[in-house]
Design a protein around this motif. Structure first.
Motif, PDB file in Angstrom:
ATOM      1  N   MET A 140       0.839  -1.207   0.000  1.00 61.52           N
ATOM      2  CA  MET A 140       0.000   0.000   0.000  1.00 61.52           C
ATOM      3  C   MET A 140       0.870   1.251   0.000  1.00 61.52           C
ATOM      4  N   ARG A 141       0.412   2.250  -0.710  1.00 62.05           N
ATOM      5  CA  ARG A 141       1.095   3.545  -0.707  1.00 62.05           C
ATOM      6  C   ARG A 141       0.187   4.536  -0.007  1.00 62.05           C
ATOM      7  N   ARG A 142       0.460   4.748   1.272  1.00 58.19           N
ATOM      8  CA  ARG A 142      -0.459   5.579   2.050  1.00 58.19           C
ATOM      9  C   ARG A 142      -0.013   7.031   2.063  1.00 58.19           C
ATOM     10  N   GLN A 143      -1.007   7.897   2.080  1.00 58.09           N
ATOM     11  CA  GLN A 143      -0.771   9.340   2.127  1.00 58.09           C
ATOM     12  C   GLN A 143      -2.011   9.991   2.728  1.00 58.09           C
ATOM     13  N   PRO A 144      -1.944  11.262   3.122  1.00 60.39           N
ATOM     14  CA  PRO A 144      -3.164  11.912   3.631  1.00 60.39           C
ATOM     15  C   PRO A 144      -4.185  12.021   2.494  1.00 60.39           C
ATOM     16  N   VAL A 145      -5.400  11.546   2.748  1.00 62.50           N
ATOM     17  CA  VAL A 145      -6.431  11.553   1.706  1.00 62.50           C
ATOM     18  C   VAL A 145      -7.672  12.283   2.208  1.00 62.50           C
ATOM     19  N   ASP A 146      -8.205  13.147   1.356  1.00 60.98           N
ATOM     20  CA  ASP A 146      -9.447  13.839   1.651  1.00 60.98           C
ATOM     21  C   ASP A 146     -10.598  12.993   1.093  1.00 60.98           C
ATOM     22  N   VAL A 147     -11.304  12.311   1.980  1.00 61.31           N
ATOM     23  CA  VAL A 147     -12.318  11.347   1.540  1.00 61.31           C
ATOM     24  C   VAL A 147     -13.497  12.013   0.815  1.00 61.31           C
ATOM     25  N   PRO A 148     -14.032  13.159   1.322  1.00 59.95           N
ATOM     26  CA  PRO A 148     -15.134  13.788   0.583  1.00 59.95           C
ATOM     27  C   PRO A 148     -14.776  14.085  -0.873  1.00 59.95           C
TER      28      PRO A 148
ATOM     29  N   GLU B 178      -8.661  14.277   7.431  1.00 58.47           N
ATOM     30  CA  GLU B 178      -8.073  13.432   6.396  1.00 58.47           C
ATOM     31  C   GLU B 178      -7.747  12.068   7.005  1.00 58.47           C
ATOM     32  N   VAL B 179      -7.631  11.075   6.146  1.00 57.23           N
ATOM     33  CA  VAL B 179      -7.223   9.750   6.621  1.00 57.23           C
ATOM     34  C   VAL B 179      -5.896   9.373   5.972  1.00 57.23           C
ATOM     35  N   TRP B 180      -5.210   8.426   6.586  1.00 58.68           N
ATOM     36  CA  TRP B 180      -3.915   7.941   6.111  1.00 58.68           C
ATOM     37  C   TRP B 180      -4.193   6.706   5.289  1.00 58.68           C
ATOM     38  N   ALA B 181      -4.323   6.898   3.973  1.00 52.68           N
ATOM     39  CA  ALA B 181      -4.841   5.811   3.141  1.00 52.68           C
ATOM     40  C   ALA B 181      -4.136   5.748   1.795  1.00 52.68           C
ATOM     41  N   ASP B 182      -4.305   4.621   1.137  1.00 58.84           N
ATOM     42  CA  ASP B 182      -3.851   4.470  -0.238  1.00 58.84           C
ATOM     43  C   ASP B 182      -5.004   4.948  -1.136  1.00 58.84           C
ATOM     44  N   PRO B 183      -4.832   6.057  -1.863  1.00 55.95           N
ATOM     45  CA  PRO B 183      -5.957   6.630  -2.613  1.00 55.95           C
ATOM     46  C   PRO B 183      -6.538   5.677  -3.653  1.00 55.95           C
ATOM     47  N   ASP B 184      -5.691   4.849  -4.260  1.00 55.63           N
ATOM     48  CA  ASP B 184      -6.222   3.918  -5.263  1.00 55.63           C
ATOM     49  C   ASP B 184      -7.096   2.843  -4.618  1.00 55.63           C
ATOM     50  N   ARG B 185      -6.667   2.375  -3.447  1.00 55.72           N
ATOM     51  CA  ARG B 185      -7.456   1.363  -2.718  1.00 55.72           C
ATOM     52  C   ARG B 185      -8.772   1.962  -2.231  1.00 55.72           C
ATOM     53  N   LEU B 186      -8.703   3.203  -1.762  1.00 56.41           N
ATOM     54  CA  LEU B 186      -9.926   3.862  -1.306  1.00 56.41           C
ATOM     55  C   LEU B 186     -10.907   4.019  -2.483  1.00 56.41           C
ATOM     56  N   ASP B 187     -10.385   4.356  -3.654  1.00 54.95           N
ATOM     57  CA  ASP B 187     -11.235   4.449  -4.837  1.00 54.95           C
ATOM     58  C   ASP B 187     -11.899   3.112  -5.141  1.00 54.95           C
ATOM     59  N   GLN B 188     -11.149   2.020  -4.969  1.00 59.58           N
ATOM     60  CA  GLN B 188     -11.712   0.680  -5.204  1.00 59.58           C
ATOM     61  C   GLN B 188     -12.873   0.407  -4.261  1.00 59.58           C
ATOM     62  N   VAL B 189     -12.699   0.813  -3.001  1.00 58.01           N
ATOM     63  CA  VAL B 189     -13.754   0.626  -1.995  1.00 58.01           C
ATOM     64  C   VAL B 189     -15.000   1.404  -2.411  1.00 58.01           C
ATOM     65  N   LEU B 190     -14.807   2.680  -2.739  1.00 65.30           N
ATOM     66  CA  LEU B 190     -15.948   3.524  -3.110  1.00 65.30           C
ATOM     67  C   LEU B 190     -16.605   3.004  -4.377  1.00 65.30           C
ATOM     68  N   ALA B 191     -15.801   2.579  -5.340  1.00 69.07           N
ATOM     69  CA  ALA B 191     -16.339   2.068  -6.599  1.00 69.07           C
ATOM     70  C   ALA B 191     -17.236   0.870  -6.346  1.00 69.07           C
TER      71      ALA B 191
ATOM     72  N   PRO C 162      -0.049  10.179  10.517  1.00 67.26           N
ATOM     73  CA  PRO C 162       1.169  10.175  11.336  1.00 67.26           C
ATOM     74  C   PRO C 162       1.788  11.573  11.445  1.00 67.26           C
ATOM     75  N   GLU C 163       2.369  11.857  12.620  1.00 62.82           N
ATOM     76  CA  GLU C 163       2.824  13.216  12.918  1.00 62.82           C
ATOM     77  C   GLU C 163       3.859  13.748  11.919  1.00 62.82           C
ATOM     78  N   HIS C 164       4.734  12.861  11.449  1.00 66.44           N
ATOM     79  CA  HIS C 164       5.809  13.357  10.587  1.00 66.44           C
ATOM     80  C   HIS C 164       5.321  13.848   9.226  1.00 66.44           C
ATOM     81  N   VAL C 165       4.058  13.499   8.867  1.00 65.09           N
ATOM     82  CA  VAL C 165       3.549  13.992   7.584  1.00 65.09           C
ATOM     83  C   VAL C 165       2.371  14.955   7.750  1.00 65.09           C
ATOM     84  N   ALA C 166       1.843  15.021   8.975  1.00 65.65           N
ATOM     85  CA  ALA C 166       0.622  15.830   9.184  1.00 65.65           C
ATOM     86  C   ALA C 166       0.914  17.316   8.980  1.00 65.65           C
TER      87      ALA C 166
END
Ligand code: ATP
Ligand code: MG
Length: 161
Positions: free
Chosen positions: A1-9, A39-52, A157-161
């Motif tokens: 997984m490639r996680r990053q801050p993601v804006d879910v809305p 924001e959540v710490w997520a893999d944007p492509d995986r989150l898209d799969q969930v929403l799809a 995570p704090e180091h990227v927030a």
């Protein structure tokens, strides 16, 4: 997984726009976003799969208006202490899922009486949500349609927030 801050809305609106562009009526979807959702710490492509998967199920197996609510909550994940989570609820106005099938919808290859699907979508969705440290559950919407609700830990995570 490639996680990053993601804006879910934003991810939800982008996927709804995609479905409208591919021919679904704009009025089918109602997106409700509470103020101040984290924001959540997520893999944007995986989150898209969930929403799809969840939105396509709502349109394909459900009916009526598909409502997506994005909200910030504080609640336990599994047996843990309450933590800040992002909760996403997707409800439709179709026939819903029978009480006795609610245990089965997330299992591999289960597709009830519906044809055309492989029955893998929700199995994958649950795996992806749990890989992010979240949870997913199914219930019944007030209209009688299906309601899927998932949570994701809202901590970046704090180091990227
Ligand atoms: N919104 C919904 N309303 C009613 N039934 C649903 C809904 N979402 C899922 N289901 C039922 O749960 C089954 C499993 O869903 P799942 O997404 O895992 O598989 P599928 O949609 O049949 O196939 P795939 O997603 O692999 O194309 C569906 O076949 C359907 O019977
Ligand atoms: Mg599906």
């Amino acid at each position: 997984m490639r996680r990053q801050p993601v804006d879910v809305p934003t991810a939800v609106r982008r996927y709804v726009d995609r479905m409208v562009a591919s021919g679904h009526a704009e009025s089918t979807f109602q997106v409700v976003v509470e103020r101040e959702v984290p924001e959540v710490w997520a893999d944007p492509d995986r989150l898209d799969q969930v929403l799809a998967n969840l939105l396509e199920n709502a349109v394909r197996h459900g009916d009526g208006t598909v409502e997506v609510v994005v909200a910030a909550r504080t609640e336990p994940i599994g047996d843990g202490e309450p933590v800040p989570v992002l909760a996403v609820t997707i409800s439709d106005e179709g026939e819903g899922i029978a009480e006795e099938d609610m245990q089965r919808v997330f299992t591999r290859f289960w597709h009830g009486r519906s044809r055309g699907g492989t029955g893998l979508g929700l199995y994958l969705v649950r795996g992806l949500i749990e890989a992010h440290g979240g949870r997913i559950a199914v219930s019944r919407a007030p209209s009688g349609g299906a309601r899927f609700r998932f949570t994701l830990p809202a901590e970046v995570p704090e180091h990227v927030a």
